[in-house]
Each structure stands twice: as structure tokens, then as C-alpha cells.
Design a protein around this motif. Structure first.
Motif, PDB file in Angstrom:
ATOM      1  N   SER A  48       0.823  -1.208   0.000  1.00 28.66           N
ATOM      2  CA  SER A  48       0.000   0.000   0.000  1.00 28.66           C
ATOM      3  C   SER A  48       0.857   1.258   0.000  1.00 28.66           C
ATOM      4  O   SER A  48       0.586   2.207  -0.743  1.00 28.66           O
ATOM      5  N   ALA A  49       1.914   1.262   0.805  1.00 24.18           N
ATOM      6  CA  ALA A  49       2.793   2.425   0.877  1.00 24.18           C
ATOM      7  C   ALA A  49       3.536   2.633  -0.439  1.00 24.18           C
ATOM      8  O   ALA A  49       3.683   3.770  -0.914  1.00 24.18           O
ATOM      9  N   ILE A  50       3.979   1.543  -1.052  1.00 26.05           N
ATOM     10  CA  ILE A  50       4.709   1.652  -2.320  1.00 26.05           C
ATOM     11  C   ILE A  50       3.787   2.131  -3.438  1.00 26.05           C
ATOM     12  O   ILE A  50       4.174   2.955  -4.275  1.00 26.05           O
ATOM     13  N   GLU A  51       2.558   1.625  -3.456  1.00 29.37           N
ATOM     14  CA  GLU A  51       1.608   2.024  -4.499  1.00 29.37           C
ATOM     15  C   GLU A  51       1.310   3.517  -4.450  1.00 29.37           C
ATOM     16  O   GLU A  51       1.064   4.144  -5.479  1.00 29.37           O
ATOM     17  N   LYS A  52       1.345   4.092  -3.260  1.00 26.41           N
ATOM     18  CA  LYS A  52       1.099   5.531  -3.141  1.00 26.41           C
ATOM     19  C   LYS A  52       2.223   6.343  -3.770  1.00 26.41           C
ATOM     20  O   LYS A  52       2.003   7.431  -4.309  1.00 26.41           O
ATOM     21  N   SER A  53       3.440   5.812  -3.693  1.00 32.15           N
ATOM     22  CA  SER A  53       4.601   6.529  -4.206  1.00 32.15           C
ATOM     23  C   SER A  53       4.863   6.258  -5.677  1.00 32.15           C
ATOM     24  O   SER A  53       5.182   7.167  -6.446  1.00 32.15           O
ATOM     25  N   CYS A  54       4.743   4.987  -6.077  1.00 28.20           N
ATOM     26  CA  CYS A  54       5.006   4.626  -7.474  1.00 28.20           C
ATOM     27  C   CYS A  54       4.076   3.489  -7.890  1.00 28.20           C
ATOM     28  O   CYS A  54       4.476   2.312  -7.871  1.00 28.20           O
TER      29      CYS A  54
END
Length: 265
Positions: A48-54
Motif C-alpha cells: 500500500s505504501a509503495i503504491e502511493k509513491s510509485c
């Protein structure tokens, strides 16, 4: 009983173990061989955190490969270089997990055959078994070894008698009892202590004890149970994890990069 190797072993490093079932109870994570696997929520949080960034760039398969490395490092073990660029698989079946993952009850011949089918050597087998340096299992997994090893209400003679008595105080016939450390006394530290336990006939699982039944795997257990060479285990483990992390990798237009690790897009 589940360890790091279960995460990548079945279809390869393509994150099929993270998928929820299309029908109830039918995904890899529902298989009896993956019963003790935990940490899905942690992977979901990372994704979830990675999807927000890239968004749409980092696969769940890469997250698993990187997390396996970091879990070892954070528990005192060595690190290794992880190649990225994997894509995620779309199929996850409990039947395939139960039929293909190495069992905790396997003897050495079955273990060697199972690993060889994935292109892994006997050295990979004994090194990756060292993943049992961390983690837990249940009394149910070792019930037969304690109470009905050959079907005659007996205990596995390969198990140290004193250790067997200690385990019987914790584990009741039928499999009831507490969670058990795979590496008794050192289950939160990535080190070579596991091999010392195996050499002393205190390996918890039948598949642990089986490592003493082949000249090569027995010699490795003996070396790693001797303090002057313990540092070699970490280096060996990294090499075997890289090798296993390259099994069944999907790239290019194969598979997908899931938006959520538990569901296909």
C-alpha cells in the motif's frame, strides 16, 4: 510448518502464496503445509505504501524477495543482493501446495528429490533448511514423531530421549499444546545454532533429523555446528536464497503487477 523457503518454492518467486482464494479454502495460503504462515498484513502495508509513491511498478513478488532478505538481516543474519523486476502470478491452489511443498515428515531421499526437481542441490537443501533458525511450528506437526512414529505408539528413535521427554511435557497426544520454536532457545536470531541442535539429535522436525542421513548434508551440519566456521552459513544462505529466488520468475508481459497482493487485477 512454514519457513522462508515455502514462500518461493511452489510456483517460484511470483507471490502466488499471497493470493486469497477464488473459492473458500482453495488458495495456497489455505493449504495445510502453509498453516503457520504469517505476515500477510505486513506485506499488504508495504504494498500500500509503495503504491502511493510509485503505482504499478513494484510487484508483490519483489516485495517478498526483499522482505525475506531484510527479515534475515534484522534478526542478526547476513544480507545479499536481490535482483528485482519480477511480476506476479495469477493462480494459487491449495492442492498444488500440499502436493508439491517439501513436508516436515520427509526423509532424506524425498527431500533430495523434491529439491532437485526445482534445480536445487544437496547443498542448497541443507543450507535452506537452516531457515529453521527462526520461526515456530505447532505440536500437531510433531505429534506422530512423539507418539506414533511407526504406527505402534512409539517415539522416533532419532530424537534425543531427553529432548523427546521435554517435548511431551508441552505437547499432548493428538497434537494439542503451545507453539514451538523451530530452533529451541535461538528462534529469534538468524545464526547457525540450528545445526548444533540437529547434530545433537534435537532437530524438531523429521526433515531436520534427515539431514544426518546423507554424507554431504551431514558433513555440512557438522561444520556449521562448530563455532570457528559459523560465519560461513550466512554467506551460503544468501547464495541459496538468490538461487531459489530465481525459480519460476515471471518477467516482461508474463503475469501482472498486482495493485493489491491478495487479489489479481
Amino acid at each position: 510448518m512454514t519457513t522462508l523457503k515455502n514462500v518461493h518454492f511452489l510456483k517460484g518467486c511470483e507471490a502466488s502464496v499471497l493470493l486469497d482464494a477464488a473459492e473458500e479454502g482453495d488458495a495456497e495460503k489455505d493449504a495445510s503445509s502453509n498453516f503457520s504462515l504469517r505476515g500477510y498484513d505486513v506485506v499488504d502495508d508495504v504494498k500500500s505504501a509503495i503504491e502511493k509513491s510509485c503505482p504499478g511498478v513494484v510487484s508483490c513478488a519483489d516485495i517478498l524477495a526483499l522482505a525475506a532478505r531484510d527479515a534475515v538481516r534484522l534478526t542478526g543474519g547476513s544480507s545479499w543482493k536481490v535482483e528485482t523486476g519480477r511480476r506476479d502470478g495469477r493462480i494459487s491452489l491449495s492442492k498444488e501446495a500440499d502436493e508439491n511443498l517439501p513436508s516436515s515428515n520427509f526423509n532424506i531421499a524425498q527431500l533430495k528429490q523434491n529439491f532437485a526437481f526445482k534445480g536445487l542441490t544437496k547443498k542448497d537443501l541443507v543450507v535452506l533448511s537452516g531457515a529453521h533458525t527462526i520461526g515456530v511450528t505447532s505440536c500437531f506437526v510433531i505429534n506422530d514423531r512423539l507418539y506414533n512414529f511407526t504406527g505402534r505408539s512409539d517415539t522416533d528413535p532419532a530424537l534425543d530421549p531427553t529432548f523427546a521427554s521435554e517435548l511431551k511435557k508441552k505437547c499432548k497426544p493428538g497434537g494439542g499444546g503451545p507453539v514451538l520454536e523451530l530452533d529451541q532457545g535461538s528462534s529469534t536470531v538468524s545464526d547457525a545454532h540450528f545445526y548444533k541442535a540437529v547434530r545433537q539429535n534435537r532437530g524438531l522436525l523429521t526433515s531436520d533429523a534427515a539431514l544426518l542421513n546423507d554424507p554431504l548434508t551431514r558433513a555440512y551440519v557438522k561444520r556449521q555446528s562448530t563455532s570457528p566456521v559459523k560465519a560461513t552459513f550466512g554467506k551460503d544462505f544468501g547464495k541459496s536464497m538468490v538461487k531459489m529466488g530465481g525459480i519460476g520468475v515471471l518477467t516482461g508481459n508474463e503475469g501482472e503487477i498486482r495493485k493489491r497482493c491478495a487479489f489479481v487485477n
